[in-house]
Design an enzyme around this catalytic site. Structure first.
Site, PDB file in Angstrom:
ATOM      1  N   CYS A   1      41.021  46.947  54.611  1.00 14.33           N
ATOM      2  CA  CYS A   1      40.067  47.793  53.629  1.00 14.33           C
ATOM      3  C   CYS A   1      39.749  49.326  53.950  1.00 14.33           C
ATOM      4  O   CYS A   1      40.606  50.297  54.234  1.00 14.33           O
ATOM      5  CB  CYS A   1      38.852  46.943  53.206  1.00 14.33           C
ATOM      6  SG  CYS A   1      38.650  47.099  51.376  1.00 14.33           S
TER       7      CYS A   1
ATOM      8  N   HIS B   1      40.155  41.273  52.678  1.00  9.44           N
ATOM      9  CA  HIS B   1      39.096  40.892  53.829  1.00  9.44           C
ATOM     10  C   HIS B   1      39.612  39.509  54.482  1.00  9.44           C
ATOM     11  O   HIS B   1      38.976  38.520  54.073  1.00  9.44           O
ATOM     12  CB  HIS B   1      37.703  41.053  53.686  1.00  9.44           C
ATOM     13  CG  HIS B   1      37.372  42.332  53.143  1.00  9.44           C
ATOM     14  ND1 HIS B   1      36.877  42.894  54.218  1.00  9.44           N
ATOM     15  CD2 HIS B   1      37.363  42.969  51.833  1.00  9.44           C
ATOM     16  CE1 HIS B   1      36.510  44.424  53.586  1.00  9.44           C
ATOM     17  NE2 HIS B   1      36.813  44.364  51.983  1.00  9.44           N
TER      18      HIS B   1
ATOM     19  N   GLU C   1      38.857  38.696  57.304  1.00 10.97           N
ATOM     20  CA  GLU C   1      37.851  38.100  58.169  1.00 10.97           C
ATOM     21  C   GLU C   1      36.629  37.378  57.491  1.00 10.97           C
ATOM     22  O   GLU C   1      35.791  36.674  58.027  1.00 10.97           O
ATOM     23  CB  GLU C   1      37.000  39.511  59.010  1.00 10.97           C
ATOM     24  CG  GLU C   1      36.577  40.257  57.796  1.00 10.97           C
ATOM     25  CD  GLU C   1      37.373  41.433  57.060  1.00 10.97           C
ATOM     26  OE1 GLU C   1      38.527  41.008  57.090  1.00 10.97           O
ATOM     27  OE2 GLU C   1      36.751  42.451  56.356  1.00 10.97           O
TER      28      GLU C   1
HETATM   29  N1  GLN Z   1      35.633  51.260  48.891  1.00  9.66           N
HETATM   30  C1  GLN Z   1      35.683  51.526  50.346  1.00  9.66           C
HETATM   31  C2  GLN Z   1      36.145  52.991  50.815  1.00  9.66           C
HETATM   32  O1  GLN Z   1      36.466  53.607  50.167  1.00  9.66           O
HETATM   33  C3  GLN Z   1      36.520  50.431  51.077  1.00  9.66           C
HETATM   34  C4  GLN Z   1      35.727  49.034  50.740  1.00  9.66           C
HETATM   35  C5  GLN Z   1      35.781  47.994  51.777  1.00  9.66           C
HETATM   36  O2  GLN Z   1      36.019  48.138  52.822  1.00  9.66           O
HETATM   37  N2  GLN Z   1      35.676  46.888  51.220  1.00  9.66           N
HETATM   38  O3  GLN Z   1      35.855  53.239  51.975  1.00  9.66           O
END
Ligand code: GLN
Length: 203
Positions: free
Chosen positions: A74, A165, A167
């Site tokens: 992410c 995710h 994790e």
């Molecule tokens: N929206 C976050 C970003 O742009 C990422 C979200 C996440 O890691 N769950 O950094």
């Protein structure tokens, strides 16, 4: 694992569940001697600020380029992308993808979705939280899983990166895949069988 911000504690639990030792990386010195590195989910803009505050941008970049297995989820994926949109922001450019931040909408649109993959067990799902959307993959980027038509799990060299995710679910196949890569890397680096079964993973 990079532990400046985000859900590094969940990564730590997931990796320990796979039998890896973990170390939280908060300063450059913590990067020494790792067999793998995790860039967790969180808020990429905050991570960028904290990397500057801790003067870690360059040392972390060197570690990421060293060839050790990297798992980025992410916000971590955003930090590695070649190009970041919405808005454009600095990144390491080590992963040949274009990502749009929050490309699946806001928190309200977050959730767990089915993944389509030839390498993950049937029925594997991914939890997306204000996730980045990969809108382009370049040469050298292998797509390992999709959500509908979008790439959401990609590999480039030693980097494994997910928009979701893994994790958040103990024993997720993506975490297991990374753990296997860390063990193989530790073994190849000649650290012996003990290190190979309980490799230090900076996450
Ligand atoms: N929206 C976050 C970003 O742009 C990422 C979200 C996440 O890691 N769950 O950094």
């Amino acid at each position: 694992m990079l532990a400046l911000q985000g859900d590094f504690a969940e990564h730590e639990a997931a990796l320990r569940h796979c039998g890896l030792r973990c170390r939280q990386v908060r300063r450059s010195a913590d990067l020494v001697g790792l067999a793998g590195l995790v860039l967790p989910g969180g808020e990429s803009t905050t991570m960028l600020k904290l990397l500057d505050v801790e003067q870690m941008w360059q040392p972390l970049g060197a570690a990421l380029r060293s060839g050790m297995p990297v798992l980025a989820t992410c916000a971590g994926l955003i930090l590695l992308a070649e190009r970041v949109e919405n808005p454009n922001q600095r990144s390491y450019g080590l992963l040949p993808v274009t990502v749009v931040r929050n490309g699946y909408g806001r928190q309200y649109h977050s959730g767990t979705f089915a993944l389509v993959s030839d390498v993950l067990p049937p029925g594997t799902t991914g939890t997306f939280i204000r996730a980045p959307r990969i809108t382009h993959t370049g040469p050298g980027c292998e797509v390992l899983a999709r959500r509908d038509d979008d790439p959401v799990l990609v590999r480039s060299g030693a980097i494994l990166a997910a928009c979701f995710h893994p994790e958040l679910a103990l024993g997720h196949p993506v975490t297991a895949r990374f753990a296997a890569a860390v063990r193989a890397h530790a073994g190849a680096a000649g650290r012996g069988a003990a290190a190979a079964t309980a490799a230090d993973c900076g996450a």
